[in-house]
Design a protein around this motif. Structure first.
Motif, short mmCIF file in Angstrom:
data_model
loop_
_atom_site.label_atom_id
_atom_site.label_comp_id
_atom_site.label_asym_id
_atom_site.label_seq_id
_atom_site.Cartn_x
_atom_site.Cartn_y
_atom_site.Cartn_z
N GLU A 283 0.82 -1.22 0.00
CA GLU A 283 0.00 0.00 0.00
C GLU A 283 0.85 1.27 0.00
OE1 GLU A 283 -2.62 -0.38 3.35
OE2 GLU A 283 -3.98 -1.70 2.31
N SER A 284 1.82 1.33 -0.90
CA SER A 284 2.73 2.46 -0.93
C SER A 284 2.80 3.07 -2.32
CB SER A 284 4.13 2.02 -0.47
OG SER A 284 4.11 1.66 0.90
N GLY B 40 3.42 -6.01 -2.92
CA GLY B 40 2.07 -5.58 -3.23
C GLY B 40 0.95 -6.35 -2.57
N GLY B 41 0.94 -7.67 -2.63
CA GLY B 41 -0.22 -8.41 -2.17
C GLY B 41 0.02 -9.17 -0.88
N GLY C 161 -4.35 -3.14 0.02
CA GLY C 161 -4.36 -2.12 -1.02
C GLY C 161 -3.27 -2.30 -2.05
N ALA C 162 -3.42 -1.57 -3.17
CA ALA C 162 -2.44 -1.62 -4.24
C ALA C 162 -1.25 -0.71 -3.94
CB ALA C 162 -3.09 -1.21 -5.56
N SER C 163 -0.13 -0.98 -4.62
CA SER C 163 1.03 -0.10 -4.58
C SER C 163 1.24 0.50 -5.97
CB SER C 163 2.28 -0.86 -4.15
OG SER C 163 2.24 -1.16 -2.77
N ASN D 251 -0.95 -7.00 -7.30
CA ASN D 251 -1.74 -5.80 -6.99
C ASN D 251 -0.91 -4.53 -7.03
OD1 ASN D 251 -4.29 -4.82 -6.58
ND2 ASN D 251 -4.25 -5.03 -4.35
N ASN D 252 -0.17 -4.36 -8.14
CA ASN D 252 0.66 -3.18 -8.33
C ASN D 252 0.27 -2.45 -9.61
OD1 ASN D 252 3.04 -3.51 -6.23
ND2 ASN D 252 2.70 -5.53 -7.14
N ILE D 253 0.50 -1.15 -9.61
CA ILE D 253 0.38 -0.33 -10.82
C ILE D 253 1.78 0.18 -11.13
CG2 ILE D 253 -0.65 1.72 -11.87
CD1 ILE D 253 -2.93 1.43 -9.80
N VAL D 254 2.30 -0.19 -12.29
CA VAL D 254 3.66 0.19 -12.67
C VAL D 254 3.57 1.13 -13.86
CG1 VAL D 254 5.92 -0.63 -13.42
CG2 VAL D 254 4.54 -2.02 -11.85
#
Length: 350
Positions: free
Chosen positions: A199-200, A218-219, A228-230, A252-255
């Motif tokens: 969650e960062s 992430g997860g 939460g997502a990172s 669960n990451n957005i890159v």
């Protein structure tokens, strides 16, 4: 925990806070020694906590730099340091209750640095070039750091904290980043127990290289639960990491940039990620045939938090918190044992 600390330190300094006068050396630069508990006074120039001494500063202002000598302790509550803090062999510094350090906080073979609900204007630096028996720790909780963090030893936990600069944790135990914002990237390299990121928001490019144990990015998984997502604002690279008896998961990451890497054993698992750039990082098979599949072709659903998740990160936080509480109690007792009139005095000259 903050309320208890405030009450403890305040009780150590309350009776004497109005009595502290800063004696100035007869010649040369202003340097003051602290042994004991000081209150809301201004210390002109530099301050030294001598070897084996304990110093608590409650609402105190130090206009210069602070040095914490070997085996010494410094507790800051609502205090201000105009320069930097330098912590030497087995020394300890704790800043909480709205304390401010305008410069950097630098530990060399230190016991540890704990910053809670306080501001550090410069960098936080931790090293152990002499390979002491105790691994130093750096724990930032609900803090703000105007520079970066560079640790080449020990344990790093950054929780609910904003760090404006780059964060580098290498050749140590682990680096856990929880509910935090890092302004200029994250490097985790050659750590014995890997890393946990949850969650960062991490801006700039990031690198995970040559780590020897669990990487949970992430997860939820072996290291613990993460809902939460990172978000990663740059490229993210995983290279040469080994975790043969633990886990390696990217979920669960957005890159915003590319997701790259090679030489990881085992190949990471993952789900619920969105990568806007290119993917060259190999992932473990999503089926029973052992085929290589990209992250983009994996499930868009994040891994659910389960009751079976391990609590490795909770255990790490508990272990570091126990170190903090033990060292704090010792520092408070040592400072309270010094007569108030002797708390601040001129440092020896020559």
């Amino acid at each position: 925990m903050s309320t208890k600390k405030a009450a403890l330190v305040a009780s150590a300094a309350l009776a004497a806070s109005s009595l502290f006068l800063v004696a100035q050396p007869a010649s040369g630069a202003l340097v003051t020694t602290c042994r004991g508990a000081a209150g809301a006074v201004t210390v002109p120039g530099d301050l030294v906590v001598p070897r084996n001494a304990d110093c608590t500063l409650v609402g105190t202002t130090v206009t210069g730099n602070v040095k914490v000598d070997a085996n010494a302790d410094l507790l800051l509550e609502g205090a201000t340091v105009g320069g930097e803090i330098y912590v030497t062999r087995n020394g300890y510094v704790e800043a909480f209750g709205g304390s401010t350090v305008d410069g950097q906080v630098r530990g060399r073979d230190a016991f540890g640095v704990f910053v809670e609900e306080s501001n550090i204007g410069g960098n936080v630096l931790q090293s152990s070039p002499n390979t002491t028996a105790t691994e130093p720790f750096t724990y930032l909780f609900s803090a703000a750091v105007g520079g970066g963090l560079d640790s080449s030893a020990g344990e790093v936990i950054i929780e609910s904290t904003e760090v404006a600069g780059a964060v580098s944790a290498r050749n140590g135990e682990y680096a856990d980043i929880i509910d935090s914002v890092l302004g200029a990237g994250l490097t985790v390299r050659n750590n014995a127990f890997g890393a946990f990121v949850c969650e960062s928001e991490i801006y700039g490019d990031s690198l995970f290289r040559d780590n020897k144990s669990t990487l949970q990015i992430g997860g939820s998984g072996e290291a613990g639960a993460c809902d939460g997502a990172s978000y990663w604002g740059g490229n993210v690279t995983f290279t040469g990491n080994t975790a043969t008896d633990t886990g390696f998961d990217i979920t669960n990451n957005i890159v915003a940039g590319n997701l790259t890497g090679s030489g990881n054993d085992p190949l990471p698992t993952g789900a619920g990620n969105r990568v806007r750039g290119d993917i060259t990082l190999e992932f473990a098979a999503a089926d029973d045939e052992g085929a290589r599949v990209s992250l983009q072709s994996q499930s868009a659903e994040s891994v659910e938090t389960g009751s079976e998740a391990a609590v490795v990160v909770d255990e790490r936080v508990a272990e570091v918190t126990a170190k903090v509480e033990s060292r704090r109690a010792s520092a408070l007792a040592g400072a309270a044992a010094v007569p108030s009139a002797q708390a601040l005095s001129p440092a020896p000259q020559g």
